[in-house]
Design a protein around this motif. Structure first.
Motif, PDB file in Angstrom:
ATOM      1  N   ALA A  64      34.735 -52.708   4.131  1.00 23.82           N
ATOM      2  CA  ALA A  64      35.559 -52.017   5.122  1.00 23.82           C
ATOM      3  C   ALA A  64      34.940 -52.208   6.503  1.00 23.82           C
ATOM      4  O   ALA A  64      33.710 -52.301   6.631  1.00 23.82           O
ATOM      5  CB  ALA A  64      35.645 -50.537   4.787  1.00 23.82           C
ATOM      6  N   PRO A  65      35.769 -52.291   7.540  1.00 24.30           N
ATOM      7  CA  PRO A  65      35.221 -52.422   8.892  1.00 24.30           C
ATOM      8  C   PRO A  65      34.277 -51.260   9.202  1.00 24.30           C
ATOM      9  O   PRO A  65      34.528 -50.132   8.796  1.00 24.30           O
ATOM     10  CB  PRO A  65      36.452 -52.363   9.793  1.00 24.30           C
ATOM     11  CG  PRO A  65      37.588 -52.778   8.916  1.00 24.30           C
ATOM     12  CD  PRO A  65      37.232 -52.292   7.540  1.00 24.30           C
ATOM     13  N   GLY A  66      33.189 -51.574   9.868  1.00 25.23           N
ATOM     14  CA  GLY A  66      32.249 -50.525  10.242  1.00 25.23           C
ATOM     15  C   GLY A  66      30.816 -50.928   9.979  1.00 25.23           C
ATOM     16  O   GLY A  66      30.468 -52.110   9.923  1.00 25.23           O
ATOM     17  N   THR A  67      29.988 -49.926   9.781  1.00 22.83           N
ATOM     18  CA  THR A  67      28.544 -50.145   9.684  1.00 22.83           C
ATOM     19  C   THR A  67      28.113 -50.848   8.408  1.00 22.83           C
ATOM     20  O   THR A  67      26.984 -51.312   8.319  1.00 22.83           O
ATOM     21  CB  THR A  67      27.791 -48.808   9.809  1.00 22.83           C
ATOM     22  OG1 THR A  67      28.243 -47.931   8.775  1.00 22.83           O
ATOM     23  CG2 THR A  67      28.025 -48.168  11.165  1.00 22.83           C
ATOM     24  N   GLY A  68      28.985 -50.922   7.411  1.00 22.15           N
ATOM     25  CA  GLY A  68      28.639 -51.649   6.187  1.00 22.15           C
ATOM     26  C   GLY A  68      28.306 -53.106   6.450  1.00 22.15           C
ATOM     27  O   GLY A  68      27.538 -53.714   5.712  1.00 22.15           O
ATOM     28  N   PHE A  69      28.859 -53.641   7.508  1.00 22.36           N
ATOM     29  CA  PHE A  69      28.566 -55.031   7.847  1.00 22.36           C
ATOM     30  C   PHE A  69      27.124 -55.216   8.305  1.00 22.36           C
ATOM     31  O   PHE A  69      26.591 -56.317   8.242  1.00 22.36           O
ATOM     32  CB  PHE A  69      29.534 -55.561   8.912  1.00 22.36           C
ATOM     33  CG  PHE A  69      30.859 -55.979   8.330  1.00 22.36           C
ATOM     34  CD1 PHE A  69      30.965 -57.114   7.555  1.00 22.36           C
ATOM     35  CD2 PHE A  69      31.987 -55.229   8.555  1.00 22.36           C
ATOM     36  CE1 PHE A  69      32.170 -57.507   7.007  1.00 22.36           C
ATOM     37  CE2 PHE A  69      33.208 -55.602   8.017  1.00 22.36           C
ATOM     38  CZ  PHE A  69      33.293 -56.748   7.235  1.00 22.36           C
ATOM     39  N   ASN A  70      26.473 -54.153   8.766  1.00 25.80           N
ATOM     40  CA  ASN A  70      25.069 -54.260   9.169  1.00 25.80           C
ATOM     41  C   ASN A  70      24.187 -54.565   7.958  1.00 25.80           C
ATOM     42  O   ASN A  70      23.294 -55.412   8.042  1.00 25.80           O
ATOM     43  CB  ASN A  70      24.605 -52.994   9.871  1.00 25.80           C
ATOM     44  CG  ASN A  70      25.273 -52.825  11.218  1.00 25.80           C
ATOM     45  OD1 ASN A  70      25.705 -53.781  11.832  1.00 25.80           O
ATOM     46  ND2 ASN A  70      25.377 -51.584  11.665  1.00 25.80           N
ATOM     47  N   THR A  71      24.427 -53.883   6.840  1.00 30.05           N
ATOM     48  CA  THR A  71      23.638 -54.173   5.639  1.00 30.05           C
ATOM     49  C   THR A  71      23.984 -55.548   5.084  1.00 30.05           C
ATOM     50  O   THR A  71      23.128 -56.242   4.550  1.00 30.05           O
ATOM     51  CB  THR A  71      23.835 -53.091   4.561  1.00 30.05           C
ATOM     52  OG1 THR A  71      25.214 -53.001   4.235  1.00 30.05           O
ATOM     53  CG2 THR A  71      23.332 -51.745   5.036  1.00 30.05           C
ATOM     54  N   LEU A  72      25.230 -55.950   5.245  1.00 28.04           N
ATOM     55  CA  LEU A  72      25.644 -57.285   4.816  1.00 28.04           C
ATOM     56  C   LEU A  72      24.958 -58.353   5.672  1.00 28.04           C
ATOM     57  O   LEU A  72      24.537 -59.393   5.163  1.00 28.04           O
ATOM     58  CB  LEU A  72      27.157 -57.421   4.894  1.00 28.04           C
ATOM     59  CG  LEU A  72      27.768 -58.698   4.359  1.00 28.04           C
ATOM     60  CD1 LEU A  72      27.419 -58.903   2.896  1.00 28.04           C
ATOM     61  CD2 LEU A  72      29.264 -58.664   4.533  1.00 28.04           C
ATOM     62  N   LEU A  73      24.825 -58.091   6.950  1.00 27.44           N
ATOM     63  CA  LEU A  73      24.117 -59.008   7.848  1.00 27.44           C
ATOM     64  C   LEU A  73      22.665 -59.163   7.410  1.00 27.44           C
ATOM     65  O   LEU A  73      22.141 -60.282   7.359  1.00 27.44           O
ATOM     66  CB  LEU A  73      24.190 -58.502   9.288  1.00 27.44           C
ATOM     67  CG  LEU A  73      23.431 -59.297  10.339  1.00 27.44           C
ATOM     68  CD1 LEU A  73      23.981 -60.703  10.451  1.00 27.44           C
ATOM     69  CD2 LEU A  73      23.507 -58.591  11.684  1.00 27.44           C
ATOM     70  N   ALA A  74      22.027 -58.061   7.062  1.00 26.99           N
ATOM     71  CA  ALA A  74      20.635 -58.112   6.603  1.00 26.99           C
ATOM     72  C   ALA A  74      20.532 -58.893   5.293  1.00 26.99           C
ATOM     73  O   ALA A  74      19.610 -59.701   5.112  1.00 26.99           O
ATOM     74  CB  ALA A  74      20.083 -56.699   6.434  1.00 26.99           C
ATOM     75  N   ALA A  75      21.468 -58.681   4.386  1.00 25.65           N
ATOM     76  CA  ALA A  75      21.457 -59.401   3.115  1.00 25.65           C
ATOM     77  C   ALA A  75      21.680 -60.897   3.338  1.00 25.65           C
ATOM     78  O   ALA A  75      21.070 -61.736   2.662  1.00 25.65           O
ATOM     79  CB  ALA A  75      22.516 -58.835   2.177  1.00 25.65           C
TER      80      ALA A  75
END
Length: 93
Positions: A64-75
């Motif tokens: 979902a759009p939002g801060t979840g992409f930050n953890t995805l970026l780290a992964a």
């Protein structure tokens, strides 16, 4: 907020394809690298990370759009670091 990022410009469906391509291309280029360097099977070592790349593309598509992409970026950064480490190791073998 007036953001004009590539993701905003292209839209979600296109960004899914871009992300998938960016993760797949290094794996696909291993065959060409093996051919041009003559290292052959040793360059299969980074392929150990292909299942994780697949999981990340699936996660990206469903995030979902939002801060979840930050953890995805780290992964994604961890995946890239692992790929570089395994590729470097394979080239040294």
């Amino acid at each position: 907020a007036g953001k004009r990022t590539l993701a905003v410009h292209l839209g979600r469906a296109a960004m899914n394809r871009v992300y998938r391509g960016e993760l797949a291309l290094p794996f696909l280029l291993l065959a060409a690298l093996a051919t041009t360097t003559g290292r052959g099977a040793a360059l299969a070592l980074p392929l150990l990370l292909a299942p994780e790349a697949w999981r990340l593309t699936r996660r990206f598509a469903g995030e979902a759009p939002g801060t979840g992409f930050n953890t995805l970026l780290a992964a994604t950064a961890r995946l890239q670091a692992g790929f570089a480490t395994l590729l470097g190791t394979a080239l040294l073998l």
